[in-house]
Design a protein around this motif. Structure first.
Motif, PDB file in Angstrom:
ATOM      1  N   LEU A  24     -42.681 -42.687  23.196  1.00  0.00           N
ATOM      2  CA  LEU A  24     -42.251 -42.148  24.497  1.00  0.00           C
ATOM      3  C   LEU A  24     -41.349 -40.930  24.297  1.00  0.00           C
ATOM      4  O   LEU A  24     -41.529 -39.896  24.960  1.00  0.00           O
ATOM      5  N   ARG A  28     -42.383 -37.116  25.569  1.00  0.00           N
ATOM      6  CA  ARG A  28     -41.620 -36.426  26.619  1.00  0.00           C
ATOM      7  C   ARG A  28     -40.784 -35.276  26.056  1.00  0.00           C
ATOM      8  O   ARG A  28     -40.782 -34.180  26.606  1.00  0.00           O
ATOM      9  N   VAL A  36     -45.671 -39.582  31.438  1.00  0.00           N
ATOM     10  CA  VAL A  36     -45.278 -40.842  30.794  1.00  0.00           C
ATOM     11  C   VAL A  36     -43.803 -41.071  31.138  1.00  0.00           C
ATOM     12  O   VAL A  36     -42.951 -40.266  30.795  1.00  0.00           O
ATOM     13  N   LYS A  37     -43.526 -42.156  31.836  1.00  0.00           N
ATOM     14  CA  LYS A  37     -42.204 -42.340  32.448  1.00  0.00           C
ATOM     15  C   LYS A  37     -41.356 -43.364  31.715  1.00  0.00           C
ATOM     16  O   LYS A  37     -41.883 -44.290  31.084  1.00  0.00           O
ATOM     17  N   HIS A  38     -40.046 -43.208  31.910  1.00  0.00           N
ATOM     18  CA  HIS A  38     -39.110 -44.204  31.393  1.00  0.00           C
ATOM     19  C   HIS A  38     -38.696 -45.133  32.534  1.00  0.00           C
ATOM     20  O   HIS A  38     -38.175 -44.664  33.546  1.00  0.00           O
ATOM     21  N   CYS A  48     -44.322 -46.417  30.959  1.00  0.00           N
ATOM     22  CA  CYS A  48     -44.493 -45.491  29.834  1.00  0.00           C
ATOM     23  C   CYS A  48     -45.877 -45.617  29.204  1.00  0.00           C
ATOM     24  O   CYS A  48     -46.110 -45.088  28.114  1.00  0.00           O
ATOM     25  N   ASN A  58     -47.558 -49.625  25.594  1.00  0.00           N
ATOM     26  CA  ASN A  58     -46.270 -49.161  26.119  1.00  0.00           C
ATOM     27  C   ASN A  58     -45.579 -48.308  25.063  1.00  0.00           C
ATOM     28  O   ASN A  58     -45.175 -48.801  24.009  1.00  0.00           O
ATOM     29  N   SER A  59     -45.427 -47.032  25.375  1.00  0.00           N
ATOM     30  CA  SER A  59     -44.952 -46.090  24.358  1.00  0.00           C
ATOM     31  C   SER A  59     -43.453 -46.202  24.101  1.00  0.00           C
ATOM     32  O   SER A  59     -42.956 -45.651  23.134  1.00  0.00           O
ATOM     33  N   CYS A  60     -42.727 -46.939  24.948  1.00  0.00           N
ATOM     34  CA  CYS A  60     -41.274 -47.042  24.744  1.00  0.00           C
ATOM     35  C   CYS A  60     -40.924 -48.017  23.641  1.00  0.00           C
ATOM     36  O   CYS A  60     -39.815 -47.965  23.110  1.00  0.00           O
ATOM     37  N   THR A  74     -53.153 -39.348  28.035  1.00  0.00           N
ATOM     38  CA  THR A  74     -52.197 -39.505  29.135  1.00  0.00           C
ATOM     39  C   THR A  74     -52.829 -38.924  30.400  1.00  0.00           C
ATOM     40  O   THR A  74     -53.936 -38.373  30.362  1.00  0.00           O
TER      41      THR A  74
END
Ligand code: FES
Ligand code: FES
Length: 1003
Positions: A24, A28, A36-38, A48, A58-60, A74
């Motif tokens: 993530l 970003r 891609v959000k937090h 994410c 989930n990229s986080c 994405t």
């Protein structure tokens, strides 16, 4: 640094990363992939998500290096804007298009991840079932929609991709009437409504039961797609955290580990010496200015009891120090190097202890500014004593007096976008605050003294917001970034972690409520009384106003009947006390859901005691159109109360329609239906709650709007109103479009920026469609008048009979004379801006209402209870709502579905608890459960339209009322199913099981 190789959206990418960076962070911060959000740091919200080799991950929670050599896709790779100048585009893809059309995009923060989850599913299953779609979407948490519309969107996209014809979501506008009927004077939008005229063709939309009038509107009442839906469905960098600035620092806050302590000493030297640290601020470094974080109009109706940093900490999570550093990792390391010596003080963790003799005093600061009856010497943030009529006489006339105790928990808004702010000095050395806020104008006004800056030296910009639900009606994070920008002269970003959202943000006030009701044996209420002990936590933000609404909007509904209806006897007393827990605040419903848990559970108790009909009892005793709002002459948030008559009330029709939809008559008191064949451990139950809310704060809430024509006949609409994802920009555009006779794509909405848009008090109190909408109508009327005057002149010049401006009708992007001659808006604009007697056609309007017309609703719930385990399975929720005229059934039903879903969490699973030292039990989405797509019951929304005469289009509020009835309706249904009287929400399996064992209330 290590080199990472990715195939990113079809292109080979190489980038240097440090081994501890998550995917993530790399996407970003290093690769500019902002779709891609937090939303958390623990792999639970799914915001994410990216596709790795076609599968969602989930990229986080994934190190970037784990993706080395893989294909990552994405939302940036999906679809293109349909208009791209001379460049041909393929337009949006089928899934994006379906999300827009069905209203599946609300705040849009979860939308990129939802669309990717859908893409992954549809690549494997061209014809998925509803269950498969829900399963696929369940990896992404959405706090706005209730999942009904996203599921519909995926099924619709699947059909399109299979090459099938799908029915239109929006009904085509009917062709222009053959004979145009120009109006004398102003256009008649006084409301002629045709039954079913807004009914639509897919089950994305709710049923609309309209009053028997003839409506001729072409934009208001139509399920238009949201004006910001395209950019959100494309994952454009529209949110606060998506802004990158050269030299931006990352802020972090050191939080208190103690519930109550005095800081004896604080040493930040070692933190300041750490390379990469730009500033460390403690209470010794910044001015000591007392303020309130509650984002409300001036004067703040509550105590001033907060400092940006103080030498006393009052809850686990309170601020101790703040840091700005080059990276998040350095900032976190710096926090560890701040040495703090505390003197731990006794703490109050139970609201019942707050006012006991000898209790420790939580606020001793000399700067404390009380409001109304706040008394810090008794830990009392606010006190309310309201007596309407003669309550004691009412009780003395009752055949029966029934009392009960009820309790509601502290719960979190849990918007998927955390609180986030970016601050910087602009080229004029004015402080710019770009923030995810519901109240940009309040942020500017309230922060100015805290920062020792004049308000005119501050500019607040509100970009898209990823949900707020009241949690962002708080000046909560802006001061941290602003202090650090002042200290460093550099841009600073401060974004809460999910854990901070739970321990440092605001929440719903928990309350302990006692009810006492006097009734005649025929079911007439003679007196009704509530006492609420409300826990404001460590600070008194919203203390008075939230709890005031508990009585004002929940106790107002039941007035009694006959002579009691003429002169109701109602008492509402409340003490709002300080404790050493995280502060409570504004949360959708604003005190009213707490009230209805008690009132509607208690009414059911009264009904069962009397043995009368549940629906009939309610309709016999509830408020009706033409009657005085009983609290309107008794209380008005600390200001002078003004009498207010209820103009419209569709509650009876709501009860009828909702009962029919849930099958009340066939199920209620039908013993056979309560059995589940072959499953003796299961019992079915059905429950109801009737509720009301308000629409804005009378004599206080004000919104402004300005509107100007462009030389192609389009319009810029500037509003200070704050769209949180609710679709308010869209419904405001619809109201302008209706007046101006254009489609909403010709209205370019911008909200909000304290430098450029007119004032608006912000998005709260269910006011935007009503207050800001009326302001938009006023601005649009001025523009329409100028267009008519100029159009009449232009038409006359072309020859033929003279035309009076007031006879011109604006329709279909043209100004029409009664004889059919017309001129386009674009020609009028060119004429005005370039050709003749030049002027900028523009208008500005503002609106403040002397009334707060209540929406009403009947909420029904059907449940199945496992009497062996106490597990409650909610099968169906039906809500029939009178919210006046519905400007946009698509966005309004989205509000109802999303609200019912949040309220369902309040009913059965959401609760924040603390240990004996004040440490929170819930700090993430694994310990605090919010509903996912696969867990949802069936939701049905019915709008019963009334025409509220205080608004030009007859609207009332819709955003908050769905929070009010679900919990008591589910509670009543559980009692109906198995006799478990759970009086403390949420209705957990353990509480049901205990109630079944004890046969009594669980407190
Ligand atoms: S799951 Fe990754 S941000 Fe929440
Ligand atoms: S639309 Fe899903 S979180 Fe807002």
């Amino acid at each position: 640094m290590t080199e990472l190789h990715l195939c990113l959206n079809g292109a080979d990418v190489e980038v240097d990363v440090s081994p501890e960076m998550t995917l993530l962070e790399v996407l970003r911060e290093k690769l500019g992939i902002y779709s891609v959000k937090h939303g958390c740091e623990t792999g639970e919200c799914g915001a994410c998500a990216v596709l790795m080799d076609g599968k969602p991950v989930n990229s986080c929670v994934m190190l970037a290096l784990q993706a080395d050599g893989h294909r990552i896709d994405t939302l940036e790779a999906e679809g293109e804007h349909p208009e791209h100048g001379w460049a041909e585009t393929d337009g949006l893809d089928a899934i994006q298009q379906a999300f827009i059309e069905t209203g599946a995009v609300q705040c849009g923060y979860c939308t990129p991840a939802m669309i990717l989850a859908a893409r992954s599913l549809l690549q494997e299953h061209a014809d998925p079932t509803d269950e498969m779609v829900r399963d696929a979407l369940s990896s992404v948490l959405c706090r706005c929609t209730g999942y009904q519309k996203p599921v519909e969107a995926v099924l619709r996209a699947a059909a399109v991709l299979r090459g099938e014809e799908v029915p239109p979501v929006y009904p085509e506008a009917s062709p222009l009437p053959e004979h145009l009927h120009p109006h004398e004077g102003k256009p008649d939008y006084g409301g002629e409504v045709q039954a079913g005229s807004t009914a639509t063709q897919t089950d994305t939309l709710p049923r609309v039961e309209a009053p028997p009038k003839q409506r001729s509107w072409r934009s208001v009442g139509k399920p238009e797609p949201k004006v910001d839906a395209i950019k959100l469905a494309m994952g454009r960098p529209a949110f606060t955290a998506d802004m990158e600035m050269r030299g931006m620092l990352i802020a972090k806050v050191l939080h208190s580990p103690h519930a109550h302590a005095r800081i004896i000493s604080i040493d930040a030297a070692e933190a300041r010496e750490l390379p990469g640290v730009a500033a460390v601020l403690t209470h010794e470094d910044i001015p000591r200015v007392v303020y309130s974080t509650a984002g409300q109009s001036d004067p703040i109706p509550g105590p001033l009891d907060t400092f940006s940093l103080d030498h006393i900490v009052r809850f686990v999570g309170d601020r101790v120090a703040m840091v700005a550093a080059e990276t998040e990792a350095i900032a976190v390391e710096a926090l560890k190097r701040i040495k703090v010596e505390y003197e731990v003080l006794p703490a109050i963790l139970d609201s019942r202890d707050a006012m006991k003799e000898g209790a420790v005093r939580i606020h001793t600061e000399p700067e404390y500014v009380p409001f109304a009856d706040s008394d810090p010497s008794r830990n009392l943030a606010a006190e309310i004593r309201i007596d309407i009529g003669d309550v004691e006489k009412g009780f003395s006339e009752a055949d029966l007096i029934i009392e009960g105790d009820y309790e509601v928990p502290k719960v979190q808004m849990a918007s998927i976008e955390p609180h986030v702010v970016v601050t910087y000095w602009d080229e004029d050395d004015r402080l710019v605050i770009r923030t995810s806020t519901q109240v940009p104008f309040h942020v500017r006004r309230q922060l100015a003294p805290v920062l020792n800056l004049a308000p005119k030296r501050i500019r607040v910009i509100k970009p898209r917001i990823g949900g707020g639900f009241g949690g962002k009606q708080e000046v909560l994070v802006e001061d941290v970034a602003a202090h650090l920008t002042i200290a460093t002269n550099r841009p600073v970003r401060y974004e809460y972690t999910r854990a901070e959202e739970f321990f440092a943000a605001r929440s719903r006030h928990p309350m302990k409520i006692h009810m006492k009701t006097g009734v005649k044996s025929d079911g007439t209420i003679t007196a009704n009384e509530m006492y609420a002990l409300s826990d404001t936590g460590a600070y008194g933000c919203h203390a008075l106003t939230v709890t005031g609404n508990t009585g004002h909007k929940a106790m107002a509904l039941y007035v009694g009947d006959g002579v009691y209806r003429e002169s109701p006897n109602i008492r509402f007393y409340a003490d709002i006390v300080y404790t050493n827990t995280p502060p409570s605040g504004a949360y959708r419903g604003y005190g009213v859901p707490q009230g209805y848990w008690a009132v509607e559970r208690h009414m059911e108790r009264v009904i069962r005691t009397l043995g009368v009909d549940s629906l009939a009892f309610r309709l016999k005793n509830t408020l009706r159109a033409g009657e005085l709002h009983p609290f309107s002459t008794a209380w008005s948030e600390g200001r002078e109360p003004q009498p207010e008559i209820i103009n419209t009330c569709g509650l009876e029709a709501c009860v009828e329609q909702g009962a029919a939809a849930i099958g009340w008559l066939e199920k209620y008191r039908n013993a056979d239906w309560h059995e589940v064949p072959g499953k003796p451990h299961l019992r079915r139950g059905i429950g109801v709650a009737t509720v009301m809310q308000g629409t804005a704060i009378p004599y206080l809430d004000m919104g402004g709007a300005s509107l100007k024509i462009n030389d192609d006949g389009s319009f810029n609409l500037l509003v200070g109103a704050t769209d949180l994802g609710t679709g308010s920009d869209t419904v405001l555009a619809q109201q302008a479009a209706e007046i101006l006779g254009v489609p909403i794509e010709d209205i370019l909405v911008y909200s909000s920026d304290t430098d450029f848009t007119p004032f608006d008090k912000g998005a709260y109190a269910s006011s935007t469609t009503y207050i800001s909408g009326a302001a938009v109508v006023r601005a649009a009327e001025q523009v329409a008048e100028r267009i008519r005057i100029r159009a009449a002149r232009m038409i006359e010049k072309d020859g033929g009979n003279p035309v009076r401006p007031e006879h011109i009708l604006l329709e279909d992007r043209r100004a029409w004379a009664p004889d059919g001659r017309s001129v386009s808006h674009a020609d009028v604009a060119l004429n005005a801006l370039h050709h003749e007697d030049q002027e900028q056609i523009m208008g500005i309007g503002s609106f403040m209402s002397p009334v707060s017309p209540p929406p009403f609703a009947a909420q029904f719930a059907e449940v199945e209870v496992d009497v062996d385990t106490g597990r409650v399975d909610v099968k169906k929720l039906v809500m029939a709502v009178d919210a006046g005229v519905i400007v946009n059934p698509l966005t309004a039903s989205g509000q109802i579905e999303g609200g019912m879903t949040q309220a369902l969490g309040y009913a059965v699973c959401e609760e924040m608890l603390y240990d004996e030292k004040g440490h929170p039990r819930e700090t993430d989405f694994s310990t605090y459960h919010i509903f996912s797509a696969e867990e949802m019951p069936e939701l049905e929304t019915i709008f019963v339209e009334t025409f509220e005469p205080s608004h030009p289009f007859g609207v009332k509020a819709v955003a908050e009322i769905p929070m009010n009835g679900v919990a008591p309706a589910v509670g009543n249904a559980v009692f109906d199913a198995c006799g478990a009287e759970v009086v403390r929400a949420p209705i957990t399996p353990e509480r049901v099981w205990r109630a079944l064992q004890d046969g009594e209330a669980d407190l």
